[in-house]
Scaffold this active site. Structure first.
Site, PDB file in Angstrom:
ATOM      1  N   ASN A  17       4.190 -71.670-103.003  1.00 25.75           N
ATOM      2  CA  ASN A  17       4.323 -71.470-104.450  1.00 25.75           C
ATOM      3  C   ASN A  17       2.982 -71.466-105.170  1.00 25.75           C
ATOM      4  O   ASN A  17       2.916 -71.183-106.368  1.00 25.75           O
ATOM      5  CB  ASN A  17       5.234 -72.543-105.077  1.00 25.75           C
ATOM      6  CG  ASN A  17       4.704 -73.931-104.825  1.00 25.75           C
ATOM      7  OD1 ASN A  17       4.816 -74.434-103.714  1.00 25.75           O
ATOM      8  ND2 ASN A  17       4.104 -74.554-105.818  1.00 25.75           N
ATOM      9  N   THR A  18       1.914 -71.784-104.433  1.00 30.27           N
ATOM     10  CA  THR A  18       0.591 -71.837-105.067  1.00 30.27           C
ATOM     11  C   THR A  18      -0.487 -71.721-103.992  1.00 30.27           C
ATOM     12  O   THR A  18      -0.183 -71.686-102.789  1.00 30.27           O
ATOM     13  CB  THR A  18       0.441 -73.164-105.876  1.00 30.27           C
ATOM     14  OG1 THR A  18      -0.787 -73.125-106.600  1.00 30.27           O
ATOM     15  CG2 THR A  18       0.445 -74.385-104.983  1.00 30.27           C
TER      16      THR A  18
ATOM     17  N   ILE B 190      -3.395 -71.202-101.262  1.00 28.88           N
ATOM     18  CA  ILE B 190      -3.589 -70.346-100.090  1.00 28.88           C
ATOM     19  C   ILE B 190      -2.244 -69.792 -99.600  1.00 28.88           C
ATOM     20  O   ILE B 190      -2.141 -68.634 -99.190  1.00 28.88           O
ATOM     21  CB  ILE B 190      -4.270 -71.182 -98.970  1.00 28.88           C
ATOM     22  CG1 ILE B 190      -5.642 -71.673 -99.431  1.00 28.88           C
ATOM     23  CG2 ILE B 190      -4.384 -70.386 -97.680  1.00 28.88           C
ATOM     24  CD1 ILE B 190      -6.208 -72.816 -98.612  1.00 28.88           C
ATOM     25  N   GLY B 191      -1.201 -70.625 -99.681  1.00 28.76           N
ATOM     26  CA  GLY B 191       0.126 -70.211 -99.209  1.00 28.76           C
ATOM     27  C   GLY B 191       0.676 -69.054-100.017  1.00 28.76           C
ATOM     28  O   GLY B 191       1.295 -68.134 -99.471  1.00 28.76           O
TER      29      GLY B 191
ATOM     30  N   SER C 127      -8.048 -78.103 -91.151  1.00 28.35           N
ATOM     31  CA  SER C 127      -9.225 -78.181 -92.022  1.00 28.35           C
ATOM     32  C   SER C 127     -10.426 -78.572 -91.187  1.00 28.35           C
ATOM     33  O   SER C 127     -10.310 -79.258 -90.171  1.00 28.35           O
ATOM     34  CB  SER C 127      -9.007 -79.248 -93.093  1.00 28.35           C
ATOM     35  OG  SER C 127     -10.213 -79.518 -93.748  1.00 28.35           O
TER      36      SER C 127
ATOM     37  N   TYR D 290      -6.292 -88.071 -94.594  1.00 29.01           N
ATOM     38  CA  TYR D 290      -6.261 -86.596 -94.604  1.00 29.01           C
ATOM     39  C   TYR D 290      -6.971 -86.058 -93.350  1.00 29.01           C
ATOM     40  O   TYR D 290      -6.456 -85.179 -92.658  1.00 29.01           O
ATOM     41  CB  TYR D 290      -6.953 -86.067 -95.869  1.00 29.01           C
ATOM     42  CG  TYR D 290      -7.002 -84.554 -95.953  1.00 29.01           C
ATOM     43  CD1 TYR D 290      -5.848 -83.808 -96.202  1.00 29.01           C
ATOM     44  CD2 TYR D 290      -8.192 -83.857 -95.779  1.00 29.01           C
ATOM     45  CE1 TYR D 290      -5.875 -82.415 -96.278  1.00 29.01           C
ATOM     46  CE2 TYR D 290      -8.240 -82.473 -95.861  1.00 29.01           C
ATOM     47  CZ  TYR D 290      -7.075 -81.758 -96.116  1.00 29.01           C
ATOM     48  OH  TYR D 290      -7.109 -80.376 -96.181  1.00 29.01           O
TER      49      TYR D 290
HETATM   50  N1  LIG Z   1      -8.238 -76.104-100.565  1.00 25.07           N
HETATM   51  C1  LIG Z   1      -9.084 -76.413 -99.601  1.00 25.07           C
HETATM   52  O1  LIG Z   1     -10.295 -76.505 -99.813  1.00 25.07           O
HETATM   53  C2  LIG Z   1      -8.600 -76.659 -98.206  1.00 25.07           C
HETATM   54  C3  LIG Z   1      -9.561 -76.929 -97.205  1.00 25.07           C
HETATM   55  C4  LIG Z   1      -9.121 -77.138 -95.904  1.00 25.07           C
HETATM   56  C5  LIG Z   1      -7.778 -77.079 -95.617  1.00 25.07           C
HETATM   57  N2  LIG Z   1      -6.874 -76.823 -96.608  1.00 25.07           N
HETATM   58  C6  LIG Z   1      -5.450 -76.782 -96.252  1.00 25.07           C
HETATM   59  O2  LIG Z   1      -4.858 -75.599 -96.743  1.00 25.07           O
HETATM   60  C7  LIG Z   1      -3.458 -75.817 -96.944  1.00 25.07           C
HETATM   61  C8  LIG Z   1      -3.049 -75.251 -98.289  1.00 25.07           C
HETATM   62  O3  LIG Z   1      -3.711 -75.974 -99.295  1.00 25.07           O
HETATM   63  P1  LIG Z   1      -4.113 -75.398-100.714  1.00 25.07           P
HETATM   64  O4  LIG Z   1      -5.568 -75.594-100.846  1.00 25.07           O
HETATM   65  O5  LIG Z   1      -3.553 -74.055-100.949  1.00 25.07           O
HETATM   66  O6  LIG Z   1      -3.431 -76.509-101.628  1.00 25.07           O
HETATM   67  P2  LIG Z   1      -2.410 -76.436-102.853  1.00 25.07           P
HETATM   68  O7  LIG Z   1      -2.775 -75.347-103.780  1.00 25.07           O
HETATM   69  O8  LIG Z   1      -2.347 -77.836-103.372  1.00 25.07           O
HETATM   70  O9  LIG Z   1      -1.034 -76.070-102.144  1.00 25.07           O
HETATM   71  C9  LIG Z   1      -0.396 -76.968-101.297  1.00 25.07           C
HETATM   72  C10 LIG Z   1       1.056 -76.554-101.140  1.00 25.07           C
HETATM   73  O10 LIG Z   1       1.706 -77.531-100.332  1.00 25.07           O
HETATM   74  C11 LIG Z   1       2.909 -77.901-101.003  1.00 25.07           C
HETATM   75  N3  LIG Z   1       3.375 -79.235-100.662  1.00 25.07           N
HETATM   76  C12 LIG Z   1       2.773 -80.424-100.920  1.00 25.07           C
HETATM   77  N4  LIG Z   1       3.559 -81.421-100.513  1.00 25.07           N
HETATM   78  C13 LIG Z   1       4.682 -80.875 -99.999  1.00 25.07           C
HETATM   79  C14 LIG Z   1       5.875 -81.382 -99.439  1.00 25.07           C
HETATM   80  N5  LIG Z   1       6.101 -82.697 -99.358  1.00 25.07           N
HETATM   81  N6  LIG Z   1       6.812 -80.524 -99.006  1.00 25.07           N
HETATM   82  C15 LIG Z   1       6.620 -79.187 -99.096  1.00 25.07           C
HETATM   83  N7  LIG Z   1       5.522 -78.633 -99.641  1.00 25.07           N
HETATM   84  C16 LIG Z   1       4.567 -79.472-100.090  1.00 25.07           C
HETATM   85  C17 LIG Z   1       2.563 -77.820-102.487  1.00 25.07           C
HETATM   86  O11 LIG Z   1       3.735 -77.822-103.274  1.00 25.07           O
HETATM   87  P3  LIG Z   1       3.689 -78.318-104.816  1.00 25.07           P
HETATM   88  O12 LIG Z   1       3.069 -77.192-105.607  1.00 25.07           O
HETATM   89  O13 LIG Z   1       5.128 -78.536-105.135  1.00 25.07           O
HETATM   90  O14 LIG Z   1       2.862 -79.572-104.853  1.00 25.07           O
HETATM   91  C18 LIG Z   1       1.810 -76.496-102.481  1.00 25.07           C
HETATM   92  O15 LIG Z   1       2.711 -75.434-102.447  1.00 25.07           O
HETATM   93  C19 LIG Z   1      -3.234 -77.320 -96.799  1.00 25.07           C
HETATM   94  O16 LIG Z   1      -2.681 -77.592 -95.529  1.00 25.07           O
HETATM   95  C20 LIG Z   1      -4.639 -77.896 -96.868  1.00 25.07           C
HETATM   96  O17 LIG Z   1      -4.778 -79.103 -96.160  1.00 25.07           O
HETATM   97  C21 LIG Z   1      -7.242 -76.602 -97.888  1.00 25.07           C
END
Ligand SMILES: NC(=O)c1ccc[n+]([C@@H]2O[C@H](COP(=O)([O-])OP(=O)(O)OC[C@H]3O[C@@H](n4cnc5c(N)ncnc54)[C@H](OP(=O)(O)O)[C@@H]3O)[C@@H](O)[C@H]2O)c1
Length: 286
Positions: free
Chosen positions: A19-20, A22-23, A144, A171
């Site tokens: 919903n937001t 990278i996904g 990560s 984390y």
């Molecule tokens: N951003 C970075 O710099 C970075 C770096 C390394 C790795 N990553 C990894 O990339 C992936 C995506 O992260 P992002 O940066 O796109 O973060 P994000 O924008 O915060 O998105 C995270 C997603 O996970 C969902 N989520 C959280 N808790 C959940 C639960 N209990 N059940 C189902 N869904 C849940 C969130 O839903 P809600 O919107 O409802 O909270 C949101 O859709 C993660 O695995 C993260 O560890 C990110």
């Protein structure tokens, strides 16, 4: 895009946390390539807006699947709901994740480990038969670069609330679990036509940083890339024909990279698998 050029026509994908961040970008690209995409998310209202946006932009079939990875019953219900569609599954992107949060999951596991590893572990295992029957199929596990910081997994700590103030050591450990899981899964899926990929997306300007302490956040902000760039490695692993014969590897910036020493510890991977299996089945019988 011309219909004939859509490489995922007739394919079915699930992206968690779509919903937001990278996904969302990953799901959009899979739909743009013609796939029937399920957005597995915990917040229906937020997810439906994105479902509608992706349908508008791509014209593909896109649906919401309720999923809270911090609640193992919800994970089981999500798989049941997906199975009720009687569809194959060609690509599973375990993307959802949290950082900097503290507490326990519904089932009493450390919050970040539960959401980032244990929920996806159960989800993937429950979908394995469908993935195998749909092969060739791919499982992308969004990990990560933080996994390099974790030297091992403290299994006792995963049965308690978050010990650290920042939630960052937890984390790092959950992201090490993602790499260990991805490589152990690849070994278990040999000769099935189902391949796995562990991914570092880059340091990405997404919502995930909201709970991370300000000092750390302001430092990493200097190096952040867009969510569009952050989704590139997941998309590459999900789609590229050149990756079809690769499995169990770790990727950064659309290239294979050697992951941490701890993530290559096969005894630790086996222990993580055994403990995770025990923990999710204990929950299933309760
Ligand atoms: N951003 C970075 O710099 C970075 C770096 C390394 C790795 N990553 C990894 O990339 C992936 C995506 O992260 P992002 O940066 O796109 O973060 P994000 O924008 O915060 O998105 C995270 C997603 O996970 C969902 N989520 C959280 N808790 C959940 C639960 N209990 N059940 C189902 N869904 C849940 C969130 O839903 P809600 O919107 O409802 O909270 C949101 O859709 C993660 O695995 C993260 O560890 C990110």
């Amino acid at each position: 895009m011309n219909e004939e050029n859509k490489v995922l026509r007739g394919k079915v994908c699930i992206v968690t946390g779509a919903n937001t961040g990278i996904g969302r970008v990953t799901a959009m690209e899979l739909a743009r390539q013609g796939a029937h995409v399920f957005l597995a998310c915990r917040n229906e209202a937020k997810a439906q807006l994105v479902v509608e946006e992706i349908i508008r932009e791509t014209g593909s079939l896109v649906e919401f699947l309720p999923l809270d990875l911090g609640d193992l019953q919800s994970v089981r219900a999500c798989v049941k709901e997906f199975e009720s569609h009687n569809l194959p599954l060609h690509i599973l992107v375990n993307n959802a994740g949290i950082a900097g949060s503290r507490g326990v999951t519904t089932d009493g596991f450390e919050l970040t480990f539960g959401v980032n590893h244990l929920g996806p572990f159960l989800l993937t295992n429950l979908l394995l038969d469908t993935l195998k029957a749909s092969a060739p199929a791919r499982i992308v596990n969004v990990s990560s670069r933080s996994h390099y910081q974790a030297k091992t997994i403290d299994f006792d700590a995963q049965r308690q609330s978050t010990a650290s103030y920042t939630g960052l050591p937890e984390y790092e450990s959950s992201k090490l679990a993602n790499v260990l899981f991805s490589s152990e899964l690849a070994n278990r899926l040999k000769s099935t036509g189902v391949t796995t990929y562990a991914v570092h997306p880059g340091v990405v300007a997404s919502d995930i940083w909201h709970r991370v302490p300000w000092g750390f956040r302001s430092l990493v902000k200097l190096f952040m890339i867009s969510v569009e760039d952050g989704a590139k490695t997941s998309i590459d692993c999900a789609l590229s024909p050149s990756r079809a014969d690769e499995t169990g590897l770790y990727y950064d910036a659309c290239k294979t990279k050697r992951p941490s020493k701890a993530s290559q510890d096969t005894a630790l991977a086996a222990q993580l698998w055994a403990r995770s299996e025990e923990w999710v089945s204990v929950q299933s019988s309760s």
